[in-house]
Write a protein that holds these residues in place. Structure first.
Motif, short mmCIF file in Angstrom:
data_model
loop_
_atom_site.label_atom_id
_atom_site.label_comp_id
_atom_site.label_asym_id
_atom_site.label_seq_id
_atom_site.Cartn_x
_atom_site.Cartn_y
_atom_site.Cartn_z
N GLY A 13 1.39 55.60 -36.95
CA GLY A 13 0.34 55.45 -37.95
C GLY A 13 0.88 55.63 -39.36
O GLY A 13 0.52 54.89 -40.28
N VAL A 14 1.74 56.62 -39.54
CA VAL A 14 2.37 56.84 -40.84
C VAL A 14 3.20 55.62 -41.22
O VAL A 14 3.12 55.11 -42.35
CB VAL A 14 3.24 58.12 -40.83
N ALA A 15 3.97 55.12 -40.26
CA ALA A 15 4.82 53.95 -40.52
C ALA A 15 3.98 52.73 -40.89
O ALA A 15 4.38 51.94 -41.76
CB ALA A 15 5.69 53.65 -39.30
N PHE A 16 2.82 52.58 -40.27
CA PHE A 16 1.94 51.45 -40.59
C PHE A 16 1.57 51.45 -42.07
O PHE A 16 1.66 50.44 -42.76
CB PHE A 16 0.67 51.46 -39.73
N SER A 17 1.15 52.61 -42.56
CA SER A 17 0.74 52.69 -43.97
C SER A 17 1.91 52.41 -44.91
O SER A 17 1.76 51.70 -45.91
CB SER A 17 0.13 54.06 -44.28
N VAL A 18 3.06 52.98 -44.59
CA VAL A 18 4.23 52.75 -45.43
C VAL A 18 4.64 51.28 -45.36
O VAL A 18 4.94 50.66 -46.38
CB VAL A 18 5.40 53.68 -45.01
N GLN A 19 4.62 50.70 -44.16
CA GLN A 19 4.99 49.29 -43.99
C GLN A 19 4.07 48.39 -44.81
O GLN A 19 4.54 47.48 -45.51
CB GLN A 19 4.91 48.88 -42.52
N ALA A 20 2.78 48.63 -44.75
CA ALA A 20 1.84 47.79 -45.50
C ALA A 20 2.10 47.90 -47.00
O ALA A 20 2.09 46.88 -47.71
CB ALA A 20 0.40 48.20 -45.18
N ALA A 21 2.36 49.11 -47.49
CA ALA A 21 2.62 49.28 -48.91
C ALA A 21 3.94 48.63 -49.32
O ALA A 21 4.02 47.95 -50.35
CB ALA A 21 2.63 50.77 -49.26
N VAL A 22 4.98 48.82 -48.51
CA VAL A 22 6.29 48.23 -48.81
C VAL A 22 6.22 46.70 -48.79
O VAL A 22 6.71 46.02 -49.70
CB VAL A 22 7.36 48.75 -47.83
N ASN A 23 5.59 46.15 -47.76
CA ASN A 23 5.48 44.69 -47.66
C ASN A 23 4.65 44.12 -48.80
O ASN A 23 4.92 43.02 -49.30
CB ASN A 23 4.89 44.28 -46.32
N SER A 24 3.63 44.84 -49.23
CA SER A 24 2.81 44.40 -50.36
C SER A 24 3.65 44.35 -51.63
O SER A 24 3.55 43.40 -52.41
CB SER A 24 1.63 45.36 -50.53
N GLN A 25 4.50 45.36 -51.83
CA GLN A 25 5.38 45.37 -53.00
C GLN A 25 6.41 44.25 -52.92
O GLN A 25 6.75 43.64 -53.94
CB GLN A 25 6.06 46.74 -53.14
N THR A 87 -1.93 42.65 -43.57
CA THR A 87 -1.72 43.85 -44.37
C THR A 87 -1.09 43.51 -45.72
O THR A 87 -1.47 44.08 -46.73
CB THR A 87 -0.85 44.90 -43.63
N VAL A 88 -0.14 42.57 -45.72
CA VAL A 88 0.50 42.17 -46.97
C VAL A 88 -0.53 41.53 -47.91
O VAL A 88 -0.57 41.82 -49.11
CB VAL A 88 1.66 41.19 -46.71
N PHE A 89 -1.38 40.71 -47.36
CA PHE A 89 -2.38 40.00 -48.14
C PHE A 89 -3.49 40.94 -48.63
O PHE A 89 -3.92 40.87 -49.79
CB PHE A 89 -2.99 38.86 -47.30
#
Length: 157
Positions: A13-25, A87-89
């Motif tokens: 779950g932690v990785a999901f949030s970080v992944q979404a933020a990183v991919n968005s950036q 998540t990226v979008f």
């Protein structure tokens, strides 16, 4: 349940949030290209998985066996790509908190249905009334997270 497995699930779950933020950036850095960022993310993940799978062995047999499976069993990649793209979008448009609580609500409700009815050939694990109540409390929390400020403002008038 094994505490280590529960901790691992929490870390996912932690990785999901970080992944979404990183991919968005990443998307913003490459010209606001959500699809391109999702592709790069999947390519990086593919390289890592290929290395791990090769080191573990049996890749050829696994890939060969995969092609004889029904089509629906191969849809996980499409769903994963849709998830990453979504998540990226969505992250920059609705915010991480809104994204995550809605994703969790969707996961919770679908997981309950999958367990309770044994969907997609999973084992049936009947959902008790107490677990349904827990899910209802969580959905209430999602509603408060999404609309709490509006509710508070309306009540203070």
């Amino acid at each position: 349940m094994n505490l280590v497995l529960l901790l691992m699930a929490f870390c996912v779950g932690v990785a999901f949030s970080v992944q979404a933020a990183v991919n968005s950036q990443l998307a913003m850095a490459i010209g606001a290209n959500s699809v391109g960022a999702a592709l790069v993310s999947f390519l990086c993940g593919t390289v890592v998985l290929a290395a791990v799978a090769t080191a573990r062995g049996g890749v050829g047999e696994a890939v060969s066996a995969a092609f004889s499976q029904p089509f629906w069993k191969l849809c996980g990649g499409f769903l994963g790509a849709s998830f990453v793209f979504g998540t990226v979008f969505l992250a920059p448009r609705i915010g991480m908190l809104n994204l995550v609580v809605l994703v969790i609500a969707g996961q919770l409700l679908m997981s309950m249905a999958i367990d309770n009815f044994g969907l997609v050939s999973m084992a049936v694990r009947k959902v008790s009334g107490l677990r349904m109540l827990g899910a209802l409390v969580m959905v209430g929390g999602v509603a408060l997270t999404l609309f709490g400020d509006r509710i508070s403002a309306a009540l203070s008038r």
